[in-house]
Motif scaffolding. Structure first.
Motif, PDB file in Angstrom:
ATOM      1  N   GLN A 158      -4.939   3.895   3.029  1.00 34.54           N
ATOM      2  CA  GLN A 158      -4.881   4.637   1.775  1.00 34.54           C
ATOM      3  C   GLN A 158      -6.097   5.536   1.591  1.00 34.54           C
ATOM      4  O   GLN A 158      -5.986   6.681   1.124  1.00 34.54           O
ATOM      5  CB  GLN A 158      -4.799   3.678   0.577  1.00 34.54           C
ATOM      6  CG  GLN A 158      -3.461   3.041   0.339  1.00 34.54           C
ATOM      7  CD  GLN A 158      -3.461   2.247  -0.967  1.00 34.54           C
ATOM      8  OE1 GLN A 158      -4.505   1.879  -1.492  1.00 34.54           O
ATOM      9  NE2 GLN A 158      -2.269   1.981  -1.498  1.00 34.54           N
ATOM     10  N   GLN A 159      -7.256   5.022   1.964  1.00 37.43           N
ATOM     11  CA  GLN A 159      -8.502   5.730   1.668  1.00 37.43           C
ATOM     12  C   GLN A 159      -8.731   6.952   2.548  1.00 37.43           C
ATOM     13  O   GLN A 159      -9.718   7.673   2.361  1.00 37.43           O
ATOM     14  CB  GLN A 159      -9.687   4.766   1.770  1.00 37.43           C
ATOM     15  CG  GLN A 159      -9.705   3.702   0.682  1.00 37.43           C
ATOM     16  CD  GLN A 159      -9.599   4.286  -0.716  1.00 37.43           C
ATOM     17  OE1 GLN A 159     -10.229   5.301  -1.019  1.00 37.43           O
ATOM     18  NE2 GLN A 159      -8.772   3.663  -1.564  1.00 37.43           N
ATOM     19  N   TYR A 181      -5.054  -2.985   4.633  1.00 33.43           N
ATOM     20  CA  TYR A 181      -4.548  -1.629   4.810  1.00 33.43           C
ATOM     21  C   TYR A 181      -5.104  -0.623   3.795  1.00 33.43           C
ATOM     22  O   TYR A 181      -4.600   0.497   3.684  1.00 33.43           O
ATOM     23  CB  TYR A 181      -3.008  -1.587   4.762  1.00 33.43           C
ATOM     24  CG  TYR A 181      -2.349  -2.319   5.906  1.00 33.43           C
ATOM     25  CD1 TYR A 181      -2.427  -1.808   7.214  1.00 33.43           C
ATOM     26  CD2 TYR A 181      -1.667  -3.513   5.704  1.00 33.43           C
ATOM     27  CE1 TYR A 181      -1.829  -2.474   8.268  1.00 33.43           C
ATOM     28  CE2 TYR A 181      -1.071  -4.178   6.754  1.00 33.43           C
ATOM     29  CZ  TYR A 181      -1.153  -3.661   8.030  1.00 33.43           C
ATOM     30  OH  TYR A 181      -0.561  -4.318   9.077  1.00 33.43           O
ATOM     31  N   GLN A 182      -6.140  -1.015   3.071  1.00 25.83           N
ATOM     32  CA  GLN A 182      -6.725  -0.056   2.130  1.00 25.83           C
ATOM     33  C   GLN A 182      -7.383   1.111   2.863  1.00 25.83           C
ATOM     34  O   GLN A 182      -7.477   2.214   2.307  1.00 25.83           O
ATOM     35  CB  GLN A 182      -7.734  -0.750   1.210  1.00 25.83           C
ATOM     36  CG  GLN A 182      -7.070  -1.570   0.115  1.00 25.83           C
ATOM     37  CD  GLN A 182      -8.040  -2.021  -0.949  1.00 25.83           C
ATOM     38  OE1 GLN A 182      -9.249  -1.999  -0.753  1.00 25.83           O
ATOM     39  NE2 GLN A 182      -7.517  -2.458  -2.087  1.00 25.83           N
ATOM     40  N   ASP A 183      -7.824   0.873   4.104  1.00 29.06           N
ATOM     41  CA  ASP A 183      -8.416   1.978   4.867  1.00 29.06           C
ATOM     42  C   ASP A 183      -7.383   3.070   5.142  1.00 29.06           C
ATOM     43  O   ASP A 183      -7.708   4.254   5.213  1.00 29.06           O
ATOM     44  CB  ASP A 183      -9.020   1.470   6.175  1.00 29.06           C
ATOM     45  CG  ASP A 183      -8.030   0.661   7.005  1.00 29.06           C
ATOM     46  OD1 ASP A 183      -7.023   0.186   6.438  1.00 29.06           O
ATOM     47  OD2 ASP A 183      -8.263   0.503   8.219  1.00 29.06           O
ATOM     48  N   HIS A 188      -2.436 -10.220   0.374  1.00 29.90           N
ATOM     49  CA  HIS A 188      -3.418  -9.431   1.131  1.00 29.90           C
ATOM     50  C   HIS A 188      -3.933  -8.301   0.236  1.00 29.90           C
ATOM     51  O   HIS A 188      -3.507  -7.155   0.323  1.00 29.90           O
ATOM     52  CB  HIS A 188      -2.785  -8.868   2.403  1.00 29.90           C
ATOM     53  CG  HIS A 188      -2.173  -9.923   3.268  1.00 29.90           C
ATOM     54  ND1 HIS A 188      -2.949 -10.813   4.000  1.00 29.90           N
ATOM     55  CD2 HIS A 188      -0.878 -10.254   3.513  1.00 29.90           C
ATOM     56  CE1 HIS A 188      -2.142 -11.627   4.671  1.00 29.90           C
ATOM     57  NE2 HIS A 188      -0.885 -11.304   4.394  1.00 29.90           N
ATOM     58  N   VAL A 189      -4.870  -8.613  -0.638  1.00 29.22           N
ATOM     59  CA  VAL A 189      -5.299  -7.684  -1.679  1.00 29.22           C
ATOM     60  C   VAL A 189      -5.950  -6.433  -1.101  1.00 29.22           C
ATOM     61  O   VAL A 189      -5.742  -5.320  -1.578  1.00 29.22           O
ATOM     62  CB  VAL A 189      -6.277  -8.393  -2.651  1.00 29.22           C
ATOM     63  CG1 VAL A 189      -6.764  -7.410  -3.714  1.00 29.22           C
ATOM     64  CG2 VAL A 189      -5.590  -9.590  -3.296  1.00 29.22           C
ATOM     65  N   THR A 190      -6.722  -6.600  -0.044  1.00 28.68           N
ATOM     66  CA  THR A 190      -7.475  -5.447   0.493  1.00 28.68           C
ATOM     67  C   THR A 190      -6.908  -4.924   1.812  1.00 28.68           C
ATOM     68  O   THR A 190      -7.389  -3.920   2.329  1.00 28.68           O
ATOM     69  CB  THR A 190      -8.945  -5.836   0.711  1.00 28.68           C
ATOM     70  OG1 THR A 190      -9.013  -6.933   1.650  1.00 28.68           O
ATOM     71  CG2 THR A 190      -9.585  -6.251  -0.606  1.00 28.68           C
ATOM     72  N   ARG A 219       0.845  -1.221   0.000  1.00 36.10           N
ATOM     73  CA  ARG A 219       0.000   0.000   0.000  1.00 36.10           C
ATOM     74  C   ARG A 219       0.868   1.254   0.000  1.00 36.10           C
ATOM     75  O   ARG A 219       0.579   2.245  -0.666  1.00 36.10           O
ATOM     76  CB  ARG A 219      -0.926  -0.002   1.231  1.00 36.10           C
ATOM     77  CG  ARG A 219      -1.892  -1.141   1.359  1.00 36.10           C
ATOM     78  CD  ARG A 219      -2.995  -1.116   0.304  1.00 36.10           C
ATOM     79  NE  ARG A 219      -2.657  -1.867  -0.875  1.00 36.10           N
ATOM     80  CZ  ARG A 219      -2.758  -3.195  -0.987  1.00 36.10           C
ATOM     81  NH1 ARG A 219      -3.179  -3.926   0.030  1.00 36.10           N
ATOM     82  NH2 ARG A 219      -2.458  -3.800  -2.110  1.00 36.10           N
TER      83      ARG A 219
END
Length: 567
Positions: free
Chosen positions: A186-187, A182-184, A178-180, A9
């Protein structure tokens, strides 16, 4: 949750932030520690990825892309000595102004100075040569995404020339699915991800102001020197000098058409030196002068003032004349300082008679000497003299360093506005093939490159970059069996061959075959011309080897210098 996901990420955000500043090309070498950066670059559809197994060549590939594309270019390498191999290209970019962004993967701090494999002290390793450095921490949720993106924005906004070194430590594991995850993190940047603008914008105002006393200086007897410029700038400077009625001495890289050709020869004559001594103002457009006699004259001339116009920051005058340095684009300076009292037009037909018209007579006499000397010859000097006949239409030229660039400058005359590229900042012979490849990839134009045999050997790995090109390329290797530029210098005769020229006694046919390139070794001028035309027609990549007599090129130049001095 695994480090691999956060590493990914972090790298994705870093690469996306760079695209917001016009970075489109990324050059990538293999490596495991750099996996987060490599995989993020491969995933970002805004980026064009180039690969090379040799980091030294990789840096020069990026240099060529930036040189011709006029955009920042990224470089991704793994940790350790892979980073050190970028040093030559970084130094060159600092001197010639290309914008490079080096993303160097690193071991995390706890693995430095404790015997860990492939772990060296990378922070600050390039000393004063990068324009900017950014030593990132290891990825952590404790640092907000807004800090990372604004740090990249700040670095890129202030990168006007040279290299930005971003050191990127990553802790293992480096791979994962782990595709998704820690996306929060980034978002937290919200709708920024849907746009194309930087998170932190730092707009600049570029203003070039007319010199207050220009109307006084324009009445002087001026001399124009033209160094490294773009094709557009070269044509404009040539027209401007013509309208001013000022003599123009154009370098091989000036793209001015060199209206007074063979200057490196006729500048050796006492009469031309006496004429030029009458000059009251010298204006040099662009840096990097090649000819030795021109550099000697530049060092000794004593005009009332010496002006330099170049966008590169710094003095750019090794002779330290009294005068002015204008750090701006040549086009902008010309717009504010028209040749006439009225508005300047690049298409104006008005031409003043030059106060130094006699220089044209000496240039013509010199050209006649060159023609007579080289008539019917097939040699290094003869090819330099006639190189313009090999150039592809709507193409470009890349000139190597050492002897060949000096011969072309002294004996040749290139077309006005025809793009010419080189590495004449530090003037090294490293990475020339890779740089030429980058130039070709950036423009997708037919490309003629000409270098010496030692230069080719120095960057032999980069022949791999010449495979499967979308536009034809002709690489001419002038094989004079060693560094024959040292034959121009007062090197000791007894030690010259062993310690300076270092002849290698090699041929390049096997090298071409190894990398799947077409090869030819013409024996005369008509064969060389025929091979060149074939390359442009068939749109192929060919290595042409010119086997020429050792020091003939250097000897020919020295003989012509003496002959012209006696006219």
């Amino acid at each position: 949750m695994s480090n691999s996901a956060l590493n990914r990420r972090w790298a994705e955000l870093l690469l996306e932030a760079l695209t917001r500043h016009g970075l489109r090309h990324v050059c990538i070498a293999p490596g495991s520690r750099s996996a987060p950066l490599t995989l993020a670059a491969a995933k970002n559809h805004k980026l064009i990825c180039h690969t090379h197994f040799d980091e030294r060549g990789l840096g020069h590939l990026a240099l060529g892309l930036a040189k011709a594309g006029k955009e920042p270019v990224g470089v991704i390498v793994t940790s350790g000595t892979a980073v050190a191999n970028l040093y030559p290209s970084l130094i060159e970019a600092g001197l010639t102004g290309e914008r490079l962004v080096f993303l160097t993967a690193d071991r995390p701090p706890e693995l430095i100075d404790c015997g860990a494999n492939q772990a060296i002290r990378q922070i600050g390793m390039f000393a004063s040569h990068p324009t900017q450095t950014l030593a990132l921490p290891r990825p952590t949720m404790e640092i907000p995404a807004s800090w990372l993106v604004s740090s990249i924005d700040n670095g890129m906004s202030n990168l006007k020339q040279g290299a930005l070194h971003i050191n990127c430590p990553f802790a293992e594991p480096l791979y994962g699915n782990h595709v998704t995850a820690y996306q929060d993190w980034q978002q937290t940047l919200g709708e920024w991800w849907q746009g194309n603008e930087p998170w932190l914008s730092q707009p600049e105002t570029h203003t070039t102001v007319k010199v207050a006393d220009w109307d006084l200086w324009r009445q002087k007897q001026g001399i124009v020197l033209a160094g490294r410029m773009s094709a557009k700038e070269g044509k404009l400077v040539a027209q401007w000098a013509k309208e001013m009625g000022w003599p123009l001495i154009g370098d091989v890289l000036s793209q001015t058409g060199q209206p007074l050709p063979n200057a490196d020869l006729w500048l050796n004559h006492p009469r031309t030196q006496a004429i030029l001594a009458q000059g009251q103002l010298v204006i040099q457009f662009g840096a990097s002068l090649t000819g030795k006699r021109l550099l000697q004259w530049q060092a000794k001339c004593q005009p009332e003032q010496y002006w330099i116009v170049d966008p590169i920051i710094g003095r750019l005058d090794p002779a330290n004349h009294r005068g002015r340095k204008f750090t701006c684009w040549v086009v902008d300076w010309l717009r504010e300082h028209p040749a006439h009292a009225t508005h300047y037009s690049a298409h104006a037909s008005y031409t003043q008679s030059s106060w130094a018209d006699e220089l044209g007579i000496w240039s013509k006499k010199t050209s006649e000497c060159v023609e007579a000397k080289l008539a019917g010859k097939f040699s290094e000097a003869a090819v330099a003299h006639q190189l313009h006949q090999l150039l592809p239409e709507q193409g470009q030229l890349f000139v190597g360093n050492s002897l060949i660039v000096r011969l072309i400058d002294a004996l040749g005359q290139l077309p006005a506005g025809y793009p010419v590229y080189s590495n004449r900042g530090a003037s090294g012979i490293d990475g020339l093939i890779a740089t030429a490849s980058g130039v070709q990839r950036a423009t997708n134009k037919p490309t003629l490159a000409i270098i010496g045999d030692i230069s080719a050997l120095y960057d032999l790995n980069s022949l791999a970059l010449l495979r499967n090109l979308s536009s034809p390329m002709l690489l001419i290797v002038v094989n004079n069996n060693g560094g024959q530029i040292f034959s121009l210098l007062p090197t000791p005769q007894e030690e010259r061959q062993r310690f300076y020229c270092m002849p290698q006694n090699v041929n390049f046919d096997h090298a071409a075959a190894m990398f799947g390139l077409h090869y030819a070794a013409p024996q005369n001028w008509s064969e060389l011309k025929q091979y060149a035309e074939q390359v442009w027609e068939r749109k192929e990549t060919t290595l042409i080897e010119l086997n020429v007599a050792g020091s003939e090129g250097a000897t020919c130049l020295q003989e012509l210098l003496k002959q012209v001095a006696m006219l």
